[in-house]
Design a protein around this motif. Sequence first.
Motif, PDB file in Angstrom:
ATOM      1  N   THR A   3     -75.542  21.400  13.873  1.00 16.13           N
ATOM      2  CA  THR A   3     -76.341  19.994  12.927  1.00 16.13           C
ATOM      3  C   THR A   3     -76.490  19.107  12.841  1.00 16.13           C
ATOM      4  O   THR A   3     -74.843  18.932  13.321  1.00 16.13           O
ATOM      5  N   ALA A   4     -77.410  17.881  14.020  1.00 14.68           N
ATOM      6  CA  ALA A   4     -76.441  16.406  13.970  1.00 14.68           C
ATOM      7  C   ALA A   4     -77.823  15.802  14.016  1.00 14.68           C
ATOM      8  O   ALA A   4     -79.228  16.673  13.751  1.00 14.68           O
ATOM      9  N   LEU A   5     -77.726  14.675  14.325  1.00 13.10           N
ATOM     10  CA  LEU A   5     -78.699  13.281  14.556  1.00 13.10           C
ATOM     11  C   LEU A   5     -78.839  13.707  15.927  1.00 13.10           C
ATOM     12  O   LEU A   5     -77.682  13.386  16.439  1.00 13.10           O
ATOM     13  N   TYR A   6     -79.590  14.138  16.487  1.00 13.62           N
ATOM     14  CA  TYR A   6     -79.610  13.802  18.067  1.00 13.62           C
ATOM     15  C   TYR A   6     -80.081  12.212  18.395  1.00 13.62           C
ATOM     16  O   TYR A   6     -81.580  12.195  17.924  1.00 13.62           O
ATOM     17  N   LEU A   7     -78.905  12.299  19.821  1.00 10.78           N
ATOM     18  CA  LEU A   7     -80.619  10.935  19.971  1.00 10.78           C
ATOM     19  C   LEU A   7     -81.163  11.069  21.279  1.00 10.78           C
ATOM     20  O   LEU A   7     -80.609  11.871  22.427  1.00 10.78           O
ATOM     21  N   ILE A   8     -82.551  10.964  21.229  1.00 13.24           N
ATOM     22  CA  ILE A   8     -83.017  12.133  21.956  1.00 13.24           C
ATOM     23  C   ILE A   8     -84.043  10.991  22.837  1.00 13.24           C
ATOM     24  O   ILE A   8     -85.040  10.414  22.763  1.00 13.24           O
ATOM     25  N   PRO A   9     -83.862  10.870  24.280  1.00 13.10           N
ATOM     26  CA  PRO A   9     -84.372  10.313  25.686  1.00 13.10           C
ATOM     27  C   PRO A   9     -85.942  10.886  25.545  1.00 13.10           C
ATOM     28  O   PRO A   9     -86.086  12.202  25.479  1.00 13.10           O
ATOM     29  N   ILE A  77     -83.051   7.577   4.384  1.00 12.73           N
ATOM     30  CA  ILE A  77     -83.226   7.799   5.207  1.00 12.73           C
ATOM     31  C   ILE A  77     -82.959   9.441   6.493  1.00 12.73           C
ATOM     32  O   ILE A  77     -83.423  10.425   7.726  1.00 12.73           O
ATOM     33  N   LEU A  78     -81.783   9.879   5.992  1.00 20.03           N
ATOM     34  CA  LEU A  78     -80.848  10.310   6.371  1.00 20.03           C
ATOM     35  C   LEU A  78     -80.520  11.790   5.897  1.00 20.03           C
ATOM     36  O   LEU A  78     -80.062  12.745   5.634  1.00 20.03           O
ATOM     37  N   LEU A  79     -81.472  11.999   4.827  1.00 24.84           N
ATOM     38  CA  LEU A  79     -82.046  13.434   3.504  1.00 24.84           C
ATOM     39  C   LEU A  79     -81.776  14.108   4.305  1.00 24.84           C
ATOM     40  O   LEU A  79     -80.902  15.512   3.452  1.00 24.84           O
ATOM     41  N   PRO A  80     -82.857  14.995   5.017  1.00 28.76           N
ATOM     42  CA  PRO A  80     -82.834  16.134   5.763  1.00 28.76           C
ATOM     43  C   PRO A  80     -81.213  16.566   6.323  1.00 28.76           C
ATOM     44  O   PRO A  80     -81.236  17.575   6.351  1.00 28.76           O
ATOM     45  N   LEU A  81     -80.863  15.575   7.360  1.00 26.59           N
ATOM     46  CA  LEU A  81     -79.694  15.460   7.617  1.00 26.59           C
ATOM     47  C   LEU A  81     -78.200  16.392   6.541  1.00 26.59           C
ATOM     48  O   LEU A  81     -77.763  17.570   6.960  1.00 26.59           O
ATOM     49  N   GLU A  82     -79.126  15.213   5.313  1.00 24.26           N
ATOM     50  CA  GLU A  82     -77.570  15.879   4.533  1.00 24.26           C
ATOM     51  C   GLU A  82     -77.518  17.094   3.575  1.00 24.26           C
ATOM     52  O   GLU A  82     -76.694  17.756   3.818  1.00 24.26           O
ATOM     53  N   CYS A  97     -81.441   3.408  20.536  1.00 23.80           N
ATOM     54  CA  CYS A  97     -80.277   3.040  20.318  1.00 23.80           C
ATOM     55  C   CYS A  97     -79.954   2.214  21.393  1.00 23.80           C
ATOM     56  O   CYS A  97     -79.034   1.183  20.978  1.00 23.80           O
ATOM     57  N   ILE A  98     -80.532   1.955  22.783  1.00 24.51           N
ATOM     58  CA  ILE A  98     -80.146   0.788  23.324  1.00 24.51           C
ATOM     59  C   ILE A  98     -81.134  -0.064  23.616  1.00 24.51           C
ATOM     60  O   ILE A  98     -82.157  -0.096  24.252  1.00 24.51           O
ATOM     61  N   GLY A  99     -80.463  -1.416  23.170  1.00 26.72           N
ATOM     62  CA  GLY A  99     -81.806  -2.492  23.170  1.00 26.72           C
ATOM     63  C   GLY A  99     -82.948  -1.979  21.617  1.00 26.72           C
ATOM     64  O   GLY A  99     -84.045  -1.863  22.216  1.00 26.72           O
ATOM     65  N   ASP A 100     -82.437  -1.525  20.718  1.00 28.17           N
ATOM     66  CA  ASP A 100     -83.836  -0.293  20.001  1.00 28.17           C
ATOM     67  C   ASP A 100     -82.762  -0.490  18.607  1.00 28.17           C
ATOM     68  O   ASP A 100     -81.624   0.290  18.412  1.00 28.17           O
ATOM     69  N   PRO A 101     -84.257  -0.704  17.476  1.00 23.93           N
ATOM     70  CA  PRO A 101     -83.367  -0.435  16.395  1.00 23.93           C
ATOM     71  C   PRO A 101     -83.195   1.112  15.916  1.00 23.93           C
ATOM     72  O   PRO A 101     -82.850   0.932  14.658  1.00 23.93           O
ATOM     73  N   GLY A 102     -83.846   2.088  16.594  1.00 27.14           N
ATOM     74  CA  GLY A 102     -82.337   3.324  16.105  1.00 27.14           C
ATOM     75  C   GLY A 102     -81.182   3.229  15.484  1.00 27.14           C
ATOM     76  O   GLY A 102     -80.714   4.470  15.408  1.00 27.14           O
ATOM     77  N   SER A 103     -80.733   2.123  16.686  1.00 25.65           N
ATOM     78  CA  SER A 103     -78.928   2.060  16.235  1.00 25.65           C
ATOM     79  C   SER A 103     -78.642   2.170  14.749  1.00 25.65           C
ATOM     80  O   SER A 103     -77.210   2.427  14.333  1.00 25.65           O
ATOM     81  N   ARG A 104     -79.656   1.556  13.793  1.00 28.05           N
ATOM     82  CA  ARG A 104     -79.505   1.413  12.344  1.00 28.05           C
ATOM     83  C   ARG A 104     -79.170   2.990  11.723  1.00 28.05           C
ATOM     84  O   ARG A 104     -78.501   3.217  11.096  1.00 28.05           O
ATOM     85  N   ALA A 105     -79.981   3.771  12.355  1.00 31.50           N
ATOM     86  CA  ALA A 105     -80.001   5.136  12.094  1.00 31.50           C
ATOM     87  C   ALA A 105     -78.601   5.532  11.914  1.00 31.50           C
ATOM     88  O   ALA A 105     -77.797   6.386  11.046  1.00 31.50           O
ATOM     89  N   VAL A 106     -78.430   5.024  13.199  1.00 28.54           N
ATOM     90  CA  VAL A 106     -77.127   6.006  14.031  1.00 28.54           C
ATOM     91  C   VAL A 106     -75.968   5.534  13.288  1.00 28.54           C
ATOM     92  O   VAL A 106     -74.903   5.508  12.767  1.00 28.54           O
ATOM     93  N   GLU A 107     -75.725   3.808  12.646  1.00 25.14           N
ATOM     94  CA  GLU A 107     -74.489   3.822  11.860  1.00 25.14           C
ATOM     95  C   GLU A 107     -74.788   3.897  10.312  1.00 25.14           C
ATOM     96  O   GLU A 107     -73.850   3.915  10.150  1.00 25.14           O
ATOM     97  N   LYS A 113     -70.653  10.212   7.817  1.00 22.69           N
ATOM     98  CA  LYS A 113     -69.121  10.725   8.791  1.00 22.69           C
ATOM     99  C   LYS A 113     -70.362  12.064   8.900  1.00 22.69           C
ATOM    100  O   LYS A 113     -69.685  13.152   9.173  1.00 22.69           O
ATOM    101  N   LEU A 114     -71.588  11.672   9.595  1.00 21.82           N
ATOM    102  CA  LEU A 114     -73.159  12.751  10.112  1.00 21.82           C
ATOM    103  C   LEU A 114     -72.277  12.673  11.173  1.00 21.82           C
ATOM    104  O   LEU A 114     -71.916  12.039  12.523  1.00 21.82           O
ATOM    105  N   ARG A 115     -72.733  14.117  11.879  1.00 20.11           N
ATOM    106  CA  ARG A 115     -72.678  14.207  13.580  1.00 20.11           C
ATOM    107  C   ARG A 115     -73.370  13.724  14.107  1.00 20.11           C
ATOM    108  O   ARG A 115     -74.542  14.046  14.020  1.00 20.11           O
ATOM    109  N   VAL A 116     -73.237  13.076  15.227  1.00 20.07           N
ATOM    110  CA  VAL A 116     -74.534  12.493  16.490  1.00 20.07           C
ATOM    111  C   VAL A 116     -73.858  12.567  17.127  1.00 20.07           C
ATOM    112  O   VAL A 116     -73.008  12.700  17.635  1.00 20.07           O
ATOM    113  N   ILE A 117     -75.286  13.125  17.872  1.00 21.87           N
ATOM    114  CA  ILE A 117     -75.010  14.343  19.732  1.00 21.87           C
ATOM    115  C   ILE A 117     -76.123  13.563  20.226  1.00 21.87           C
ATOM    116  O   ILE A 117     -77.039  13.183  20.086  1.00 21.87           O
ATOM    117  N   PRO A 118     -75.544  12.298  21.271  1.00 28.51           N
ATOM    118  CA  PRO A 118     -76.288  11.432  22.219  1.00 28.51           C
ATOM    119  C   PRO A 118     -76.143  12.209  23.246  1.00 28.51           C
ATOM    120  O   PRO A 118     -75.801  13.524  24.449  1.00 28.51           O
TER     121      PRO A 118
END
Length: 235
Positions: A3-9, A77-82, A97-107, A113-118
């Motif tokens: 279970t994590a926040l996956y950063l999907i290219p 915004i991360l309620l399902p993950l929590e 998240c690289i030159g992209d607003p998605g970085s706010r969610a990762v921040e 302290k939730l798991r983030v997987i790129p």
Amino acid sequence: METALYLIPCPMGEAANEQVLPSYNFKIVQNIRHFIVESRKSTVRFLISLDKSFPIDDCTFTELSEHTDEKADLSKILLPLEKGESMGVISDAGCPCIGDPGSRAVELAQKKKLRVIPLVGPNSMIMAIMASGFNGQNFAFNGYLPVKNGEREGKIKQLENKVYKENQTQLFIETPYRNQKMLEAILKTCRPDTKLCVASGITTNEECIKTKTVQAWKKEKVEIAKIPTIFLLYK
């Protein structure tokens, strides 16, 4: 899966998924139903390209884009993950998240302290550096430069000075319809012997990556008005 926040290219342009994305990514995405996206439309198109029967109606899509208010409350915004359900972050093109607003969610995920997987996928900036022949150990991505005449040239000159003072490759981008004006500004502003790499349409059928001196570029006719392009400066 974990279970994590996956950063999907996702692909850049019309490149086929299997050309630029590992099959492992497909397996991960198939198990996610909550997505934070730059735009819902492009994300749905991407998910269906992975699997025509992808259960779009069972998914939630929360848009987080350049139009999202910087002061917007993202606390939920991360309620399902929590609650124990994996989530995915998807950009309109390339790596999120690289030159992209998605970085706010990762921040926010990092703060909670939730798991983030790129996940592995195409990144135009890194691929441009790889193909440019420029310094890949010391580089800076500067995003969009000022649009106004004078301010733009001043910023270009500032970046060129950093190239020579810090031995640092300088990368920047422009909205495709302003690419020609950006190129003209670079050729007008930079030293004749400064090297410029123009990397256009990376991973697409229009891909063209060339490195030349500014003086040499002045002798070539270039048409990049509608193609996503990265500009790189080096000495």
